[in-house]
Design a protein around this motif. Structure first.
Motif, PDB file in Angstrom:
ATOM      1  N   ALA A 184      24.570  45.305  45.676  1.00 21.90           N
ATOM      2  CA  ALA A 184      24.587  44.450  44.495  1.00 21.90           C
ATOM      3  C   ALA A 184      25.728  44.907  43.587  1.00 21.90           C
ATOM      4  O   ALA A 184      25.968  46.106  43.427  1.00 21.90           O
ATOM      5  CB  ALA A 184      23.262  44.528  43.760  1.00 21.90           C
ATOM      6  N   GLU A 224      24.491  39.568  38.071  1.00 19.62           N
ATOM      7  CA  GLU A 224      24.468  40.312  39.328  1.00 19.62           C
ATOM      8  C   GLU A 224      24.958  39.448  40.484  1.00 19.62           C
ATOM      9  O   GLU A 224      24.631  38.272  40.574  1.00 19.62           O
ATOM     10  CB  GLU A 224      23.044  40.786  39.608  1.00 19.62           C
ATOM     11  CG  GLU A 224      22.928  41.619  40.853  1.00 19.62           C
ATOM     12  CD  GLU A 224      21.500  42.046  41.127  1.00 19.62           C
ATOM     13  OE1 GLU A 224      21.320  43.186  41.549  1.00 19.62           O
ATOM     14  OE2 GLU A 224      20.589  41.233  40.910  1.00 19.62           O
ATOM     15  N   ARG A 247      24.287  39.342  44.185  1.00 21.42           N
ATOM     16  CA  ARG A 247      23.257  39.888  45.074  1.00 21.42           C
ATOM     17  C   ARG A 247      23.819  40.194  46.464  1.00 21.42           C
ATOM     18  O   ARG A 247      24.798  39.595  46.890  1.00 21.42           O
ATOM     19  CB  ARG A 247      22.121  38.891  45.190  1.00 21.42           C
ATOM     20  CG  ARG A 247      21.401  38.675  43.900  1.00 21.42           C
ATOM     21  CD  ARG A 247      20.148  37.839  44.106  1.00 21.42           C
ATOM     22  NE  ARG A 247      19.451  37.712  42.858  1.00 21.42           N
ATOM     23  CZ  ARG A 247      19.249  36.555  42.225  1.00 21.42           C
ATOM     24  NH1 ARG A 247      19.699  35.447  42.758  1.00 21.42           N
ATOM     25  NH2 ARG A 247      18.609  36.521  41.084  1.00 21.42           N
ATOM     26  N   GLN A 282      25.564  37.601  49.218  1.00 24.39           N
ATOM     27  CA  GLN A 282      26.204  36.499  48.512  1.00 24.39           C
ATOM     28  C   GLN A 282      27.721  36.670  48.603  1.00 24.39           C
ATOM     29  O   GLN A 282      28.253  37.740  48.296  1.00 24.39           O
ATOM     30  CB  GLN A 282      25.767  36.493  47.048  1.00 24.39           C
ATOM     31  CG  GLN A 282      26.324  35.345  46.245  1.00 24.39           C
ATOM     32  CD  GLN A 282      25.815  35.382  44.804  1.00 24.39           C
ATOM     33  OE1 GLN A 282      25.151  36.318  44.392  1.00 24.39           O
ATOM     34  NE2 GLN A 282      26.118  34.353  44.065  1.00 24.39           N
TER      35      GLN A 282
END
Length: 104
Positions: free
Chosen positions: A41, A50, A52, A55
């Motif tokens: 993260a 954030e 994640r 992603q």
């Protein structure tokens, strides 16, 4: 007996060169990270939200000075794609502490 085929050397792969973006805030090396390669993260400096694990996002660092992605983690920044695209037009974040003015 047949002739043996000579082995050919594998094709030489060019070194990876990351694209450099020139903008008003300087020259930046921009490396896209696929969602499958992202395992940690991170905090986006554009929106302070954030990013994640899993992603897709962008990793950027200054192009001047000969830095590479492994030279200094403090120079690298992980951005959401839209945040990076709008970084020059974004207003500074509003301080929302207890004593900050609510509107203004």
């Amino acid at each position: 007996m047949g002739r043996r085929r000579q082995r050919t050397a594998p094709p030489v792969r060019p070194l990876r060169t990351d694209p450099v973006e020139d903008a008003d805030d300087g020259a930046w090396v921009v490396r896209p990270i696929d969602g499958g390669r992202s395992t940690k993260a991170y905090r986006c400096p554009g929106c302070n939200q954030e990013i994640r694990p899993g992603q897709g996002h962008l990793v950027t660092w200054p192009a001047d000075g000969g830095h590479t992605a492994v030279d200094g983690p403090e120079d690298r920044h992980h951005w959401h794609r839209p945040c990076w695209q709008h970084r020059t037009t974004r207003q500074p974040p509003v301080d929302r502490t207890r004593n900050a003015p609510r509107y203004g």
